[in-house]
Design an enzyme around this catalytic site. Sequence first.
Site, PDB file in Angstrom:
ATOM      1  N   THR A  35       0.839  -1.210   0.000  1.00  0.00           N
ATOM      2  CA  THR A  35       0.000   0.000   0.000  1.00  0.00           C
ATOM      3  C   THR A  35       0.871   1.256   0.000  1.00  0.00           C
ATOM      4  O   THR A  35       0.737   2.120  -0.871  1.00  0.00           O
ATOM      5  CB  THR A  35      -0.911  -0.006   1.260  1.00  0.00           C
ATOM      6  OG1 THR A  35      -1.714  -1.178   1.230  1.00  0.00           O
ATOM      7  CG2 THR A  35      -1.793   1.217   1.301  1.00  0.00           C
TER       8      THR A  35
ATOM      9  N   LYS B 126       5.894   2.130  12.608  1.00  0.00           N
ATOM     10  CA  LYS B 126       5.763   2.554  14.013  1.00  0.00           C
ATOM     11  C   LYS B 126       6.024   1.419  14.982  1.00  0.00           C
ATOM     12  O   LYS B 126       6.494   1.652  16.104  1.00  0.00           O
ATOM     13  CB  LYS B 126       4.390   3.165  14.277  1.00  0.00           C
ATOM     14  CG  LYS B 126       3.209   2.305  13.888  1.00  0.00           C
ATOM     15  CD  LYS B 126       2.815   2.561  12.468  1.00  0.00           C
ATOM     16  CE  LYS B 126       1.790   1.604  11.968  1.00  0.00           C
ATOM     17  NZ  LYS B 126       0.892   2.164  10.974  1.00  0.00           N
TER      18      LYS B 126
ATOM     19  N   GLU C 213       8.067  10.514   9.709  1.00  0.00           N
ATOM     20  CA  GLU C 213       6.805  11.273   9.650  1.00  0.00           C
ATOM     21  C   GLU C 213       5.601  10.375   9.376  1.00  0.00           C
ATOM     22  O   GLU C 213       4.511  10.600   9.912  1.00  0.00           O
ATOM     23  CB  GLU C 213       6.912  12.356   8.570  1.00  0.00           C
ATOM     24  CG  GLU C 213       5.720  13.279   8.496  1.00  0.00           C
ATOM     25  CD  GLU C 213       5.465  14.020   9.799  1.00  0.00           C
ATOM     26  OE1 GLU C 213       6.242  14.908  10.152  1.00  0.00           O
ATOM     27  OE2 GLU C 213       4.469  13.684  10.487  1.00  0.00           O
TER      28      GLU C 213
ATOM     29  N   VAL D  77       3.180   8.042  12.210  1.00  0.00           N
ATOM     30  CA  VAL D  77       2.031   8.470  13.025  1.00  0.00           C
ATOM     31  C   VAL D  77       1.158   9.422  12.212  1.00  0.00           C
ATOM     32  O   VAL D  77       1.660  10.381  11.612  1.00  0.00           O
ATOM     33  CB  VAL D  77       2.499   9.201  14.313  1.00  0.00           C
ATOM     34  CG1 VAL D  77       1.289   9.573  15.161  1.00  0.00           C
ATOM     35  CG2 VAL D  77       3.471   8.348  15.114  1.00  0.00           C
TER      36      VAL D  77
ATOM     37  N   GLY E 121      -6.754  -0.671   2.345  1.00  0.00           N
ATOM     38  CA  GLY E 121      -5.337  -0.499   2.667  1.00  0.00           C
ATOM     39  C   GLY E 121      -5.088   0.256   3.959  1.00  0.00           C
ATOM     40  O   GLY E 121      -3.984   0.731   4.205  1.00  0.00           O
TER      41      GLY E 121
ATOM     42  N   LYS F  98       2.032   4.339  18.352  1.00  0.00           N
ATOM     43  CA  LYS F  98       2.098   5.729  17.890  1.00  0.00           C
ATOM     44  C   LYS F  98       2.163   6.709  19.050  1.00  0.00           C
ATOM     45  O   LYS F  98       2.902   7.697  18.988  1.00  0.00           O
ATOM     46  CB  LYS F  98       0.890   6.022  17.001  1.00  0.00           C
ATOM     47  CG  LYS F  98       0.941   5.272  15.666  1.00  0.00           C
ATOM     48  CD  LYS F  98      -0.399   5.342  14.959  1.00  0.00           C
ATOM     49  CE  LYS F  98      -0.351   4.713  13.583  1.00  0.00           C
ATOM     50  NZ  LYS F  98      -1.693   4.526  13.002  1.00  0.00           N
TER      51      LYS F  98
ATOM     52  N   GLY G  92      -3.787   4.920   4.543  1.00  0.00           N
ATOM     53  CA  GLY G  92      -4.042   4.809   3.106  1.00  0.00           C
ATOM     54  C   GLY G  92      -2.813   5.174   2.298  1.00  0.00           C
ATOM     55  O   GLY G  92      -1.904   5.865   2.785  1.00  0.00           O
TER      56      GLY G  92
HETATM   57  P1  NAP Z   1       1.716  -3.960   2.848  1.00  0.00           P
HETATM   58  O1  NAP Z   1       0.683  -3.441   1.927  1.00  0.00           O
HETATM   59  O2  NAP Z   1       1.498  -5.271   3.504  1.00  0.00           O
HETATM   60  O3  NAP Z   1       3.095  -3.974   2.062  1.00  0.00           O
HETATM   61  C1  NAP Z   1       4.246  -4.565   2.563  1.00  0.00           C
HETATM   62  C2  NAP Z   1       5.249  -4.680   1.433  1.00  0.00           C
HETATM   63  O4  NAP Z   1       6.476  -5.167   1.943  1.00  0.00           O
HETATM   64  C3  NAP Z   1       4.817  -5.646   0.332  1.00  0.00           C
HETATM   65  O5  NAP Z   1       5.183  -5.121  -0.922  1.00  0.00           O
HETATM   66  C4  NAP Z   1       5.607  -6.916   0.627  1.00  0.00           C
HETATM   67  O6  NAP Z   1       5.920  -7.656  -0.530  1.00  0.00           O
HETATM   68  C5  NAP Z   1       6.886  -6.314   1.192  1.00  0.00           C
HETATM   69  N1  NAP Z   1       7.555  -7.211   2.135  1.00  0.00           N
HETATM   70  C6  NAP Z   1       7.114  -7.629   3.335  1.00  0.00           C
HETATM   71  N2  NAP Z   1       8.034  -8.419   3.915  1.00  0.00           N
HETATM   72  C7  NAP Z   1       9.085  -8.491   3.064  1.00  0.00           C
HETATM   73  C8  NAP Z   1      10.329  -9.150   3.083  1.00  0.00           C
HETATM   74  N3  NAP Z   1      10.698  -9.895   4.125  1.00  0.00           N
HETATM   75  N4  NAP Z   1      11.152  -8.993   2.033  1.00  0.00           N
HETATM   76  C9  NAP Z   1      10.807  -8.223   0.982  1.00  0.00           C
HETATM   77  N5  NAP Z   1       9.642  -7.566   0.902  1.00  0.00           N
HETATM   78  C10 NAP Z   1       8.782  -7.700   1.940  1.00  0.00           C
HETATM   79  O7  NAP Z   1       1.968  -2.913   4.044  1.00  0.00           O
HETATM   80  P2  NAP Z   1       1.682  -1.364   4.039  1.00  0.00           P
HETATM   81  O8  NAP Z   1       0.257  -1.138   4.412  1.00  0.00           O
HETATM   82  O9  NAP Z   1       2.226  -0.742   2.834  1.00  0.00           O
HETATM   83  O10 NAP Z   1       2.520  -0.918   5.332  1.00  0.00           O
HETATM   84  C11 NAP Z   1       3.911  -0.856   5.275  1.00  0.00           C
HETATM   85  C12 NAP Z   1       4.418  -0.158   6.527  1.00  0.00           C
HETATM   86  O11 NAP Z   1       3.864   1.149   6.609  1.00  0.00           O
HETATM   87  C13 NAP Z   1       4.024  -0.830   7.844  1.00  0.00           C
HETATM   88  O12 NAP Z   1       5.065  -0.649   8.770  1.00  0.00           O
HETATM   89  C14 NAP Z   1       2.791  -0.065   8.280  1.00  0.00           C
HETATM   90  O13 NAP Z   1       2.594  -0.122   9.651  1.00  0.00           O
HETATM   91  C15 NAP Z   1       3.168   1.312   7.833  1.00  0.00           C
HETATM   92  N6  NAP Z   1       2.048   2.215   7.592  1.00  0.00           N
HETATM   93  C16 NAP Z   1       1.007   1.827   6.819  1.00  0.00           C
HETATM   94  C17 NAP Z   1      -0.016   2.713   6.564  1.00  0.00           C
HETATM   95  C18 NAP Z   1      -1.195   2.335   5.727  1.00  0.00           C
HETATM   96  O14 NAP Z   1      -2.138   3.132   5.642  1.00  0.00           O
HETATM   97  N7  NAP Z   1      -1.203   1.171   5.094  1.00  0.00           N
HETATM   98  C19 NAP Z   1       0.035   3.999   7.107  1.00  0.00           C
HETATM   99  C20 NAP Z   1       1.129   4.370   7.893  1.00  0.00           C
HETATM  100  C21 NAP Z   1       2.131   3.476   8.115  1.00  0.00           C
HETATM  101  P3  NAP Z   1       4.761  -8.320  -1.448  1.00  0.00           P
HETATM  102  O15 NAP Z   1       4.082  -7.148  -2.102  1.00  0.00           O
HETATM  103  O16 NAP Z   1       5.467  -9.155  -2.409  1.00  0.00           O
HETATM  104  O17 NAP Z   1       3.876  -9.055  -0.499  1.00  0.00           O
HETATM  105  N1  HSE Z   2      -3.283   0.632  10.321  1.00  0.00           N
HETATM  106  C1  HSE Z   2      -2.952   2.000  10.551  1.00  0.00           C
HETATM  107  C2  HSE Z   2      -4.210   2.765  10.834  1.00  0.00           C
HETATM  108  C3  HSE Z   2      -2.246   2.562   9.345  1.00  0.00           C
HETATM  109  O1  HSE Z   2      -5.290   2.270  10.533  1.00  0.00           O
HETATM  110  O2  HSE Z   2      -4.124   3.864  11.364  1.00  0.00           O
HETATM  111  C4  HSE Z   2      -1.773   3.984   9.570  1.00  0.00           C
HETATM  112  O3  HSE Z   2      -0.720   4.013  10.493  1.00  0.00           O
END
Ligand code: NAP
Ligand code: HSE
Length: 445
Positions: free
Chosen positions: A12, A102, A126, A129, A184, A202, A316
């Site tokens: 995402t 986080k 940044e 959180v 996402g 956070k 997102g």
């Molecule tokens: P996600 O959609 O699950 O994406 C994770 C990505 O990392 C995928 O592309 C996955 O590969 C890759 N990956 C995971 N383990 C791996 C490994 N061991 N080696 C190589 N690639 C690996 O997660 P996300 O929602 O983007 O979140 C990523 C981070 O951002 C997390 O720490 C989350 O807490 C943080 N975050 C997310 C959001 C949000 O709104 N989603 C907001 C703020 C912070 P594949 O694609 O091949 O599975």
């Molecule tokens: N899963 C987290 C949330 C992503 O819903 O706030 C953003 O950090």
Amino acid sequence: MAIGIGLLGLGTVGSGVAAILASPQGRHPLVGELVLERVAVRDLSRPRPLTLPPERLTTDPEAVIDDPAVDIVVEVMGGLEPARSLILRAIAAGKPVVTANKAVIARYGQEIAAAAAEKGVYVLIEAAVGGGIPIIEPIKQSLGGNRIRRVSGIINGTTNYILSRMADEGAAYAEVLADAQRLGYAEADPAADVEGGDAADKIAILAGLAYGGPVERGGIATEGIDRLDARDVAYAAQLGFVVKLLAVAEKVEEDSAAAGDGHGAEPPDGVALDVRVHPTLLPKHHPLAGVHGVNNAILVEGDPVGQVMFFGPGAGAGPTASAVVADILNIAGIRQVGGPQAGLDPLLAASSWRHCSLVDGSMTRHRNYVRLRTRDEAGVIGRIGTCFGAAQVSIQSIVQLDAREGEAEIVVITHEVREDRFREALGAIEALEGVEAVAACLRTL
Ligand code: NAP
Ligand code: HSE
């Protein structure tokens, strides 16, 4: 001068970052200098929204870090390991890191900050959180002249989205959670969202920055929305409240201990904090009560600034990528003027400057909402009131909301009371003749 970006993760957030880098037109000119050199994923065969040359993708994250063309490492893969080790590897290689993780920062932030300080590289967070809300840099830099009294907020988008749709549409919990996953917003394991762990990560980070020292993640009292009963959301609405998952970090005042309530005093070399996450009844006019859907809001109260509220999308792809790219640009800008040759800026690097300790939760003071299941008969409310009074718990309101077939539900809202006295009262009430159960217990602002 081109700046090579190595992306660990293309889910995402990673896809959102790649999309910004692929379309620099109309953005800050530095975006046009950023070149996505290598990207690590878990599964090369997975379809991606953005087409990248196949040679840029790898399943080996270490190869991304070690690639000489990569100047800045962006960790957006999530999880604790290998993410932590990869961040440390990038630092050891003298490469600055941007991360949205986080969970890692809340647990290993000190280790990472120490390694980064030793190597003279920035680790910027940044996006960790508040999704797209600029909150980390404002707390680190713009509010640095303040004594912070309290940081409180709605800092999990998934749970706010769930609670909003449950309240507005009466939607079913499981169905709305599935939508949050599809959009996402949720973590890879959504238990982190609904059980409050993500918000606890956070608030640990925000408190550490606001108060100048690391906060013990494991000491944060955490309750999520997974056991919240829709009936309490409905009763709260009848009483003029909305229910939100709130994260709070507040400085415990010195005179609380002097007043003999055992609240805890600021240690001479540090600050005593009450840090917690729980579903909370907010009066409908409270500034955080109008924060709906995936939005987050963080209210910072400080001296002399007063109250400042930060609001926006908390999760997102686009919003989170906006925050990640802001950090990349910060580092790229420093690089363009020759890098941090004279040492790291202590505000941007957020060096710790005092000790933060967590107070004993049983000594903290709160208003409470209690729902009791009782028999519908004379004297029950009187006996309940007597138990509260005996424990010095002052009641703001007590109402019987649903009586049928000899049973009733009684909802009590207390004034602000000390937690141990409140628990003592509940213990006595549970044992009362005519009281069948303490069915729910929530904090109230
Ligand atoms: P996600 O959609 O699950 O994406 C994770 C990505 O990392 C995928 O592309 C996955 O590969 C890759 N990956 C995971 N383990 C791996 C490994 N061991 N080696 C190589 N690639 C690996 O997660 P996300 O929602 O983007 O979140 C990523 C981070 O951002 C997390 O720490 C989350 O807490 C943080 N975050 C997310 C959001 C949000 O709104 N989603 C907001 C703020 C912070 P594949 O694609 O091949 O599975
Ligand atoms: N899963 C987290 C949330 C992503 O819903 O706030 C953003 O950090």
